[in-house]
Write a protein that holds these residues in place. Sequence first.
Motif, PDB file in Angstrom:
ATOM      1  N   ASP A 134      68.860 -34.534  22.918  1.00  0.00           N
ATOM      2  CA  ASP A 134      68.538 -34.118  24.284  1.00  0.00           C
ATOM      3  C   ASP A 134      67.326 -33.191  24.310  1.00  0.00           C
ATOM      4  O   ASP A 134      66.502 -33.233  25.232  1.00  0.00           O
ATOM      5  CB  ASP A 134      69.734 -33.396  24.910  1.00  0.00           C
TER       6      ASP A 134
ATOM      7  N   ARG B 207      63.961 -33.716  26.457  1.00  0.00           N
ATOM      8  CA  ARG B 207      63.438 -32.675  27.350  1.00  0.00           C
ATOM      9  C   ARG B 207      61.978 -32.394  27.043  1.00  0.00           C
ATOM     10  O   ARG B 207      61.159 -32.203  27.962  1.00  0.00           O
ATOM     11  CB  ARG B 207      64.282 -31.407  27.183  1.00  0.00           C
ATOM     12  N   ARG B 208      61.616 -32.410  25.779  1.00  0.00           N
ATOM     13  CA  ARG B 208      60.216 -32.220  25.386  1.00  0.00           C
ATOM     14  C   ARG B 208      59.350 -33.391  25.862  1.00  0.00           C
ATOM     15  O   ARG B 208      58.209 -33.199  26.308  1.00  0.00           O
ATOM     16  CB  ARG B 208      60.115 -32.101  23.864  1.00  0.00           C
TER      17      ARG B 208
ATOM     18  N   PRO C 286      61.582 -31.257  32.672  1.00  0.00           N
ATOM     19  CA  PRO C 286      62.847 -30.768  33.226  1.00  0.00           C
ATOM     20  C   PRO C 286      63.676 -31.837  33.923  1.00  0.00           C
ATOM     21  O   PRO C 286      64.889 -31.703  34.024  1.00  0.00           O
ATOM     22  CB  PRO C 286      62.404 -29.687  34.215  1.00  0.00           C
TER      23      PRO C 286
ATOM     24  N   TRP D  63      64.262 -34.895  32.997  1.00  0.00           N
ATOM     25  CA  TRP D  63      64.491 -36.016  32.093  1.00  0.00           C
ATOM     26  C   TRP D  63      65.795 -36.745  32.384  1.00  0.00           C
ATOM     27  O   TRP D  63      65.861 -37.987  32.247  1.00  0.00           O
ATOM     28  CB  TRP D  63      64.457 -35.545  30.644  1.00  0.00           C
ATOM     29  N   ARG D  64      66.834 -36.041  32.814  1.00  0.00           N
ATOM     30  CA  ARG D  64      68.098 -36.717  33.095  1.00  0.00           C
ATOM     31  C   ARG D  64      67.961 -37.682  34.270  1.00  0.00           C
ATOM     32  O   ARG D  64      68.486 -38.803  34.230  1.00  0.00           O
ATOM     33  CB  ARG D  64      69.198 -35.697  33.378  1.00  0.00           C
TER      34      ARG D  64
ATOM     35  N   TRP E 115      71.212 -27.844  20.267  1.00  0.00           N
ATOM     36  CA  TRP E 115      70.088 -27.860  21.218  1.00  0.00           C
ATOM     37  C   TRP E 115      68.935 -27.019  20.683  1.00  0.00           C
ATOM     38  O   TRP E 115      67.776 -27.461  20.696  1.00  0.00           O
ATOM     39  CB  TRP E 115      70.557 -27.343  22.572  1.00  0.00           C
TER      40      TRP E 115
ATOM     41  N   TRP F 286      65.282 -28.225  19.693  1.00  0.00           N
ATOM     42  CA  TRP F 286      64.133 -27.611  20.369  1.00  0.00           C
ATOM     43  C   TRP F 286      63.117 -27.099  19.357  1.00  0.00           C
ATOM     44  O   TRP F 286      61.914 -27.257  19.538  1.00  0.00           O
ATOM     45  CB  TRP F 286      64.624 -26.481  21.260  1.00  0.00           C
TER      46      TRP F 286
END
Length: 312
Positions: free
Chosen positions: A208, A212-213, A217, A219-220, A302, A306
């Motif tokens: 995830d 996100r990267r 923001p 992405w979902r 996460w 990240w």
Amino acid sequence: MSVTVVIPTLGRPSLAALLTALAPGVAEHDLELLVIDDRPGSPPPLDVPATVLPGPSRGPAAARNVGWQAAKHDWVAFLDDDVLPDADWADRLVDDLAEAGERVGGVQGRLRVPLPPDRRPTDWERVTAGLAEGAWITADMAYRRVALEACGGFDERLPRAFREDAELAFRVRDQGWSLTRGRRRVTHPVRPESPWVSLRTQRGNADDALLRRLYGPCWRELLQIPSGRRSRHVAVTLAGAAALALAATGRRGPATLAGLVWAAGTAEFAAARIAPGPRDPREVATMLTTSALIPPAATWHWLRGWWRWRAL
């Protein structure tokens, strides 16, 4: 209709039942059947007409890329090795693809998950049942080969059976193709798992972080993935860490307050998982234990993801 069926496998016992169910339709429609064996060592012999290719042992995304790149036909249908197709699956597959318009890049099959008729489902059974409502999942998903070529196939940076199909579907649609649902059906039984499966699946939070990267923001929404509980997991984890740190420095009042926040968050999470389940002693104990462990595990994975993808 020329179709290649690609099945990545780790050698689950369910593979034999899947291939047996496919055999009549494969012969009738002259489908190409590719089994990508992602285990180390020599691939085993099969009792049905199929080509077995060694996988790269880097996860299902990489295994599926091996399959579609080796495919001879214009359409590539992906099946997971733990599904069981209906008897008319091949007939309906051919019909689904024949009815696809020129700009339809992929057609998803319909998936059913049988649940116990005599009791409420467990947490793991409910998670598996959620696949039936999933968008563009490769448990049964067919793509045009040209659509896969145009977007480069599956992203092999996603090493788990988690989000890699949704991410591919977004890039296929981003190339101007549409995706539809067909009428063929498969059954996805709930496979046996350890009580700790919900804790193990938290490793997907690292994937995830990559998404996100890549997509920002939103992405979902872009990938059609339901919202999760990560923000609450982070808050509960921070409250627990603060309680321990404050207690270690002798600040009992603030430590107690932080501990109460942690306990309330953990209790809410456990209650949300226990309420719809069978509520037997084993399930309740499992939910209580894993509900305390999941928030820090999710947060850790996460942060790990990240950090790994920080340069993107």
